[in-house]
Design a protein around this motif. Structure first.
Motif, PDB file in Angstrom:
ATOM      1  N   TRP A 105      -8.450 -27.223 -42.616  1.00 39.33           N
ATOM      2  CA  TRP A 105      -9.538 -28.026 -43.159  1.00 39.33           C
ATOM      3  C   TRP A 105     -10.465 -27.176 -44.024  1.00 39.33           C
TER       4      TRP A 105
ATOM      5  N   ASP B 243     -16.011 -25.056 -38.916  1.00 36.28           N
ATOM      6  CA  ASP B 243     -16.486 -26.217 -39.678  1.00 36.28           C
ATOM      7  C   ASP B 243     -16.041 -27.515 -39.019  1.00 36.28           C
ATOM      8  N   ALA B 244     -16.959 -28.447 -38.964  1.00 34.06           N
ATOM      9  CA  ALA B 244     -16.627 -29.779 -38.442  1.00 34.06           C
ATOM     10  C   ALA B 244     -15.907 -30.555 -39.538  1.00 34.06           C
TER      11      ALA B 244
ATOM     12  N   ASN C 287     -15.926 -33.459 -41.444  1.00 33.41           N
ATOM     13  CA  ASN C 287     -16.916 -34.494 -41.715  1.00 33.41           C
ATOM     14  C   ASN C 287     -16.467 -35.345 -42.901  1.00 33.41           C
ATOM     15  N   ILE C 288     -15.641 -36.303 -42.592  1.00 34.82           N
ATOM     16  CA  ILE C 288     -15.107 -37.186 -43.628  1.00 34.82           C
ATOM     17  C   ILE C 288     -14.994 -38.598 -43.066  1.00 34.82           C
ATOM     18  N   SER C 289     -15.167 -39.559 -43.926  1.00 36.06           N
ATOM     19  CA  SER C 289     -15.058 -40.955 -43.519  1.00 36.06           C
ATOM     20  C   SER C 289     -13.678 -41.490 -43.889  1.00 36.06           C
TER      21      SER C 289
END
Length: 150
Positions: free
Chosen positions: A15, A21-22, A24-26
């Protein structure tokens, strides 16, 4: 990850260059990915978002032990220690000079490279920094319950 109607597999480490890192995606959001491997036996396509991002190691490989770099405290863990996100975006383990107060998440810090930052055989980037000062001063933690004891 769905690429042009085809389901693909992306290992978590692919990623971002930063392991912590998180994601973070929709759903339905568009991202750039690169095909890194095709497994014909299991009919899987492996993709990487990390390979489409600038490599922070390119900048860091020029730094030697003792060189200065800016960062931001990203995590303070009682077991694992302090972690700093360097200006290149890479998250590394940190220690601090004894004379300094304990850092708080979000503190801007000046660091010196304590251990040469290198890329391991498995592609991970490892290194250590030493926090030497707080250029903007030390942030004060707000104690929401302090009025109870005044």
């Amino acid at each position: 990850v769905n690429v042009e109607g085809q389901d693909c597999f992306m290992p978590r480490i692919e990623w971002s260059w930063n392991e912590r890192d998180a994601i973070n995606i929709s759903e339905g959001e568009t991202i750039d990915v690169k095909i890194i491997r095709i497994d014909h036996e299991k009919e899987r396509i492996f993709v990487s978002r990390r390979q489409t991002l600038p490599d922070p190691y390119k900048f860091l490989e020029r730094l030697d032990v003792g060189d200065s770099i800016a960062g931001k405290v990203s995590r303070v863990d009682p077991k694992h220690g302090i972690f700093v996100t360097l200006e290149s975006g890479l998250d590394v383990k940190a220690s601090k000079v004894k004379a300094l107060e304990e850092p708080v998440i979000g503190d801007m810090v000046n660091c010196r490279i304590g251990q040469k930052i290198v890329r391991t055989d498995d592609g991970r980037i490892k290194g250590r920094v030493v926090i030497v000062k707080y250029p903007n001063g030390k942030r004060k933690v707000k104690d929401l319950g302090q009025f109870l004891f005044e």
